[in-house]
Design an enzyme around this catalytic site. Structure first.
Site, PDB file in Angstrom:
ATOM      1  N   TYR A  61       0.841  -1.186   0.000  1.00  0.00           N
ATOM      2  CA  TYR A  61       0.000   0.000   0.000  1.00  0.00           C
ATOM      3  C   TYR A  61       0.882   1.244   0.000  1.00  0.00           C
ATOM      4  O   TYR A  61       1.685   1.438   0.928  1.00  0.00           O
ATOM      5  CB  TYR A  61      -0.923   0.012   1.221  1.00  0.00           C
ATOM      6  CG  TYR A  61      -1.668   1.321   1.411  1.00  0.00           C
ATOM      7  CD1 TYR A  61      -2.571   1.755   0.455  1.00  0.00           C
ATOM      8  CD2 TYR A  61      -1.449   2.112   2.532  1.00  0.00           C
ATOM      9  CE1 TYR A  61      -3.252   2.956   0.608  1.00  0.00           C
ATOM     10  CE2 TYR A  61      -2.135   3.306   2.708  1.00  0.00           C
ATOM     11  CZ  TYR A  61      -3.031   3.728   1.738  1.00  0.00           C
ATOM     12  OH  TYR A  61      -3.699   4.923   1.896  1.00  0.00           O
ATOM     13  N   ASP A  76       0.568  15.491   5.999  1.00  0.00           N
ATOM     14  CA  ASP A  76      -0.331  15.176   4.889  1.00  0.00           C
ATOM     15  C   ASP A  76      -1.528  16.124   4.927  1.00  0.00           C
ATOM     16  O   ASP A  76      -2.590  15.791   5.453  1.00  0.00           O
ATOM     17  CB  ASP A  76      -0.781  13.720   5.007  1.00  0.00           C
ATOM     18  CG  ASP A  76      -1.666  13.270   3.861  1.00  0.00           C
ATOM     19  OD1 ASP A  76      -1.770  14.007   2.861  1.00  0.00           O
ATOM     20  OD2 ASP A  76      -2.271  12.185   3.975  1.00  0.00           O
ATOM     21  N   ASP A 103      -2.672   5.527  -2.683  1.00  0.00           N
ATOM     22  CA  ASP A 103      -3.497   6.674  -2.296  1.00  0.00           C
ATOM     23  C   ASP A 103      -3.524   7.657  -3.462  1.00  0.00           C
ATOM     24  O   ASP A 103      -2.478   8.076  -3.960  1.00  0.00           O
ATOM     25  CB  ASP A 103      -2.866   7.317  -1.059  1.00  0.00           C
ATOM     26  CG  ASP A 103      -3.700   8.414  -0.438  1.00  0.00           C
ATOM     27  OD1 ASP A 103      -4.651   8.894  -1.090  1.00  0.00           O
ATOM     28  OD2 ASP A 103      -3.379   8.806   0.701  1.00  0.00           O
ATOM     29  N   ASP A 105      -5.656  10.423  -3.154  1.00  0.00           N
ATOM     30  CA  ASP A 105      -6.239  11.618  -2.533  1.00  0.00           C
ATOM     31  C   ASP A 105      -7.638  11.919  -3.103  1.00  0.00           C
ATOM     32  O   ASP A 105      -8.475  11.030  -3.170  1.00  0.00           O
ATOM     33  CB  ASP A 105      -5.278  12.794  -2.696  1.00  0.00           C
ATOM     34  CG  ASP A 105      -3.967  12.565  -1.957  1.00  0.00           C
ATOM     35  OD1 ASP A 105      -4.013  12.098  -0.812  1.00  0.00           O
ATOM     36  OD2 ASP A 105      -2.899  12.845  -2.534  1.00  0.00           O
ATOM     37  N   HIS A 130      -7.312   4.501  -4.124  1.00  0.00           N
ATOM     38  CA  HIS A 130      -8.518   4.997  -3.447  1.00  0.00           C
ATOM     39  C   HIS A 130      -8.645   6.493  -3.652  1.00  0.00           C
ATOM     40  O   HIS A 130      -7.667   7.238  -3.665  1.00  0.00           O
ATOM     41  CB  HIS A 130      -8.582   4.583  -1.972  1.00  0.00           C
ATOM     42  CG  HIS A 130      -7.549   5.148  -1.056  1.00  0.00           C
ATOM     43  ND1 HIS A 130      -7.546   6.450  -0.633  1.00  0.00           N
ATOM     44  CD2 HIS A 130      -6.495   4.555  -0.433  1.00  0.00           C
ATOM     45  CE1 HIS A 130      -6.549   6.645   0.201  1.00  0.00           C
ATOM     46  NE2 HIS A 130      -5.884   5.515   0.337  1.00  0.00           N
ATOM     47  N   GLU A 132     -11.006   9.907  -2.389  1.00  0.00           N
ATOM     48  CA  GLU A 132     -11.772  10.332  -1.220  1.00  0.00           C
ATOM     49  C   GLU A 132     -12.640  11.544  -1.538  1.00  0.00           C
ATOM     50  O   GLU A 132     -12.394  12.259  -2.514  1.00  0.00           O
ATOM     51  CB  GLU A 132     -10.821  10.646  -0.068  1.00  0.00           C
ATOM     52  CG  GLU A 132      -9.917  11.831  -0.340  1.00  0.00           C
ATOM     53  CD  GLU A 132      -8.695  11.859   0.560  1.00  0.00           C
ATOM     54  OE1 GLU A 132      -8.463  12.920   1.171  1.00  0.00           O
ATOM     55  OE2 GLU A 132      -7.972  10.847   0.637  1.00  0.00           O
ATOM     56  N   CYS A 140      -4.958  14.471   6.048  1.00  0.00           N
ATOM     57  CA  CYS A 140      -4.952  13.094   6.526  1.00  0.00           C
ATOM     58  C   CYS A 140      -6.269  12.796   7.219  1.00  0.00           C
ATOM     59  O   CYS A 140      -6.810  13.629   7.958  1.00  0.00           O
ATOM     60  CB  CYS A 140      -3.789  12.900   7.496  1.00  0.00           C
ATOM     61  SG  CYS A 140      -3.873  11.363   8.446  1.00  0.00           S
ATOM     62  N   ARG A 175     -13.371   6.198  -0.821  1.00  0.00           N
ATOM     63  CA  ARG A 175     -13.213   6.533   0.591  1.00  0.00           C
ATOM     64  C   ARG A 175     -14.086   7.734   0.927  1.00  0.00           C
ATOM     65  O   ARG A 175     -14.113   8.720   0.188  1.00  0.00           O
ATOM     66  CB  ARG A 175     -11.739   6.839   0.872  1.00  0.00           C
ATOM     67  CG  ARG A 175     -11.493   7.472   2.243  1.00  0.00           C
ATOM     68  CD  ARG A 175     -10.022   7.672   2.487  1.00  0.00           C
ATOM     69  NE  ARG A 175      -9.771   8.900   3.238  1.00  0.00           N
ATOM     70  CZ  ARG A 175      -8.577   9.328   3.599  1.00  0.00           C
ATOM     71  NH1 ARG A 175      -7.495   8.632   3.277  1.00  0.00           N
ATOM     72  NH2 ARG A 175      -8.435  10.454   4.273  1.00  0.00           N
ATOM     73  N   GLU A 205     -13.594   6.155   6.445  1.00  0.00           N
ATOM     74  CA  GLU A 205     -12.399   6.557   7.181  1.00  0.00           C
ATOM     75  C   GLU A 205     -12.714   7.013   8.598  1.00  0.00           C
ATOM     76  O   GLU A 205     -13.715   7.693   8.852  1.00  0.00           O
ATOM     77  CB  GLU A 205     -11.689   7.687   6.423  1.00  0.00           C
ATOM     78  CG  GLU A 205     -10.474   8.291   7.117  1.00  0.00           C
ATOM     79  CD  GLU A 205      -9.310   7.328   7.278  1.00  0.00           C
ATOM     80  OE1 GLU A 205      -9.517   6.249   7.865  1.00  0.00           O
ATOM     81  OE2 GLU A 205      -8.190   7.680   6.849  1.00  0.00           O
ATOM     82  N   ASN A 229      -8.948   0.725   7.787  1.00  0.00           N
ATOM     83  CA  ASN A 229      -7.685   1.452   7.888  1.00  0.00           C
ATOM     84  C   ASN A 229      -7.184   1.384   9.328  1.00  0.00           C
ATOM     85  O   ASN A 229      -7.640   2.120  10.197  1.00  0.00           O
ATOM     86  CB  ASN A 229      -7.869   2.906   7.447  1.00  0.00           C
ATOM     87  CG  ASN A 229      -6.550   3.640   7.304  1.00  0.00           C
ATOM     88  OD1 ASN A 229      -5.511   3.023   7.154  1.00  0.00           O
ATOM     89  ND2 ASN A 229      -6.594   4.956   7.343  1.00  0.00           N
TER      90      ASN A 229
END
Length: 313
Positions: A61, A76, A103, A105, A130, A132, A140, A175, A205, A229
């Site tokens: 990941y 982040d 990721d 974002d 993923h 989001e 983050c 996400r 999340e 997660n």
């Protein structure tokens, strides 16, 4: 997870330089379809990705949190561009034979940007990403002060992602960060909408209690496979892998453990140098120079040099 060192193909001796492993996206689909959960430790660069693979894990990941920390030494909070993230993903993919989930974002913009983002990650060789539903610039998922875009806008971005992928095996994970903003019920409703938009997996999340985690698992059962997660020291309770399995999650991420471990190791070494003037006292706990060059593939490189120099001669 496979036994340590097993990569599932015959060309182990040359590894990532001339790998002959199965197609990573198809392999990821197979792993996700198997009895779960699939364990995906985080990697923030090519070296940590190699360590994950050599430890026997079946998937890597790429953590956005770790990528930001390692590339620019900052938190982040949306400081990296899509280009920087994709470049890091490309380097990680080139270092390992196992599938890489990355990721991505927010997709770095609107639905049109998501189209380009998906295609760029595909071209980088990533097996899945993923996306989001945070407002850009994002943060983050375990930091405060997040905001999310409207549900319908995110659903449109996911439909764009589905349309953009050229390989149907490329995995799209949706996400939602809405639990911290509008509450768990809204996050669950968003996740359902994202499944209808075509997401392959759902990722709620930062639930903050085991009860909330169980509610997510119960309410979204059957909508799509679920992601947990396991953010080290984050807001989500640290459930056992057996409990995660009981709840029915298909994929569990350990995003920043490698980053935290590396930070602790470097700090300890530097403390030794500052105290003693040399790193000698710390060396017994470290890989030797020879062990490290083996780890990064020097024997395979030497074999290739001999093999191809011999053929040309």
């Amino acid at each position: 997870m496979t036994d340590a060192g097993a990569t599932g193909h015959e060309e182990d001796v040359v590894g990532d330089l001339l790998g002959r492993g199965p197609a990573p996206r198809k392999r990821l689909r197979e792993l996700l379809a198997a009895p779960g959960p699939l364990v995906a430790p985080g990697a923030y660069d090519a070296l940590t990705a190699r360590l994950v693979e050599q430890a026997g894990f079946d998937v890597v990941y790429m953590t956005g949190f770790g990528t930001t920390a390692s590339l620019i030494g900052r938190p982040d909070v949306g400081l990296l561009t899509g280009t920087e993230m994709i470049d890091n993903a490309r380097r990680i993919v080139s270092a390992v034979d196992v599938p890489v989930i990355a990721d991505a974002d927010t997709g770095y913009g609107n639905a049109l940007n998501v189209v380009r983002t998906v295609q760029a990650y595909e071209q980088a060789g990533v097996a899945g990403i993923h996306l989001e539903d945070q407002v850009s610039p994002k943060k983050c998922g375990h930091l405060s002060g997040k905001a999310v875009i409207p549900r319908e806008e995110m659903a449109g971005k996911l439909r764009a992602a589905v349309a953009a992928r050229r390989d149907p095996d490329f995995v799209l994970i949706a996400r939602t960060d809405a639990a911290a903003v509008h509450g768990l019920a809204d996050a669950i409703e968003r996740a359902r909408a994202y499944a209808e938009a075509g997401a392959d997996l759902l990722f709620v999340e930062a639930p903050t209690s085991e009860e909330d985690i169980a509610t997510v698992a119960r309410e979204l059962s059957g909508a799509a496979p679920l992601v947990f997660n396991w953010a080290e020291s984050g807001r989500t309770p640290p459930l056992s892998l057996e409990r995660i399995r009981e709840l029915g999650f298909s994929l569990v991420l350990y995003p920043i453990g490698t980053l935290l471990a590396a930070t602790a190791g470097v700090r300890a070494l530097l403390d030794t140098v500052r105290r003693d003037g040399t790193p000698a006292a710390a060396l017994p706990g470290l890989p030797s120079f020879g062990e490290f060059t083996d780890l990064v593939g020097l024997p395979e490189v030497s074999d290739l040099e001999a093999r191809f120099a011999g053929e040309s001669g």
